[in-house]
Design an enzyme around this catalytic site. Structure first.
Site, mmCIF file in Angstrom:
data_model
loop_
_atom_site.group_PDB
_atom_site.id
_atom_site.type_symbol
_atom_site.label_atom_id
_atom_site.label_comp_id
_atom_site.label_asym_id
_atom_site.label_seq_id
_atom_site.Cartn_x
_atom_site.Cartn_y
_atom_site.Cartn_z
ATOM 1 C CD GLU A 145 -68.099 67.140 27.413
ATOM 2 O OE1 GLU A 145 -66.965 66.665 27.610
ATOM 3 O OE2 GLU A 145 -68.906 67.373 28.336
ATOM 4 N N GLY A 160 -69.428 61.422 25.469
ATOM 5 C CA GLY A 160 -68.172 61.627 26.184
ATOM 6 C C GLY A 160 -68.263 62.907 26.987
ATOM 7 C CB SER A 207 -59.176 70.629 16.817
ATOM 8 O OG SER A 207 -60.061 69.536 16.671
ATOM 9 C CG ASP A 234 -64.776 64.027 30.016
ATOM 10 O OD1 ASP A 234 -65.326 64.252 28.931
ATOM 11 O OD2 ASP A 234 -63.554 64.195 30.198
#
Length: 321
Positions: free
Chosen positions: A203, A207, A304, A209
């Site tokens: 990630e 960001g 992705s 999290d």
């Protein structure tokens, strides 16, 4: 567990007639730079430009006749929006998508082009889940979560079936990590078919999290991220995805926006691939050596998506993005 390997197998039966079986590419330069044997699963070449059509179609294909008549509603910064929009069009279902004001214009335009009705919102002041819940309560539309849904997770996992069918056993698989639907599906497949393999999520540093949540042992809400990886600007892991990832994943690492830009440039200039920043997270982690993977290992990496604005891509390639 909210997701089983059998769920992914059933999902593949549903989505296989609709999605592209995207290629698995290799790069000698990437192998030399990382000391690994890398296999790139090119979901940037998928329909809608990302893996998201897999989960969206698997979810919508299971709607009852009455649910289809009510339509669906979703929230997304772009790729899930396009996946839901196309799946809805293919199945004859009306779709409404909430998209943040800072969503890339190309993704916004694409969602509309697939036939969805788009509503904008400010991610600094509204949580997308709240917007979807309110709209569903008012209209009867069926919510289609971007990641925290077993059918979505199972659909995303189908790409790992294809990857391993081509590569055979691997030592590790690396995937971008936003809400965790992709990593949940991938980890479920990989840890079933190759139990010894490691599964890593990547990630953006702005960001993080997942890093914070895994450290806390529960989903943690963070401030709205400002990373260029717009597909990974989630503020909190899902309850279901957190359960799967925390049990099956070997670890989560972060990369900076500069690391991501370098990976996008490498893929464009050396591998001749157009990849959006989120799609390049796994390659960024390999190029920076952030993952504890022994040299010589066979590593699958999920690319992705490839939905990047031309202007943003040009800035990145020119060194100013």
């Amino acid at each position: 567990m909210p997701l089983q390997f059998s769920d992914v197998l059933r999902a593949y039966d549903r989505v296989a007639p609709v999605v592209h079986r995207t290629r698995v590419a290799t790069s000698r330069q990437l192998d030399e730079l990382t000391g690994l044997r890398v296999f790139l699963k090119c979901e940037n070449e998928q329909r809608t430009g990302s893996f998201k059509i897999r989960g969206a179609y698997n979810r919508l294909a299971q709607l009852t006749a009455s649910e289809r008549a009510r339509g669906v509603v979703a929230a997304s910064s772009g790729n899930h929006a396009q996946g839901v929009a196309l799946a809805a069009r293919l199945l004859g279902v009306r779709a409404t998508i909430f998209m943040p004001d800072d969503a890339p214009a190309a993704k916004l335009d694409a969602a509309r082009a697939y036939g969805a009705s788009v509503e904008r919102y400010d991610r600094r002041t509204a949580l997308p889940a709240d917007l979807v819940a309110r709209y569903a309560a008012e209209t009867g539309a069926v919510p289609v979560p971007a990641f925290d849904d077993p059918a979505i997770m199972a659909g995303q996992g189908t790409l790992a079936l294809e990857l391993l069918a081509e590569t055979g056993p691997v030592d590790a698989v690396v995937a971008p990590l936003g809400g965790g639907g992709l990593l949940s599906g991938v980890a479920t497949v990989v840890r079933t078919l190759v139990p010894s393999a490691k599964v890593f999520g990547v990630e953006p540093a702005d960001g993080d999290d997942w890093v914070r949540s895994l450290a806390a042992g529960r989903p943690v809400l963070i401030d709205p991220p400002s990373t260029i990886a717009d597909g990974a600007r989630t503020r909190q892991p899902g309850e279901l995805t957190f359960t799967v990832v925390s049990k099956l994943a070997s670890g989560v690492v972060t990369v900076t926006d500069d690391d991501i830009r370098a990976a996008v440039r490498f893929l464009a200039l050396r591998a001749k691939m157009v990849v959006e920043p989120t799609g390049a997270l796994g390659v960024a982690a390999l190029l920076t050596g952030r993952l504890a993977i022994p040299r010589g290992s066979r590593v699958g990496v999920v690319i992705s998506g490839g939905n990047v604005d031309p202007g943003a891509l040009g800035a990145i390639l020119g060194g100013s993005g």
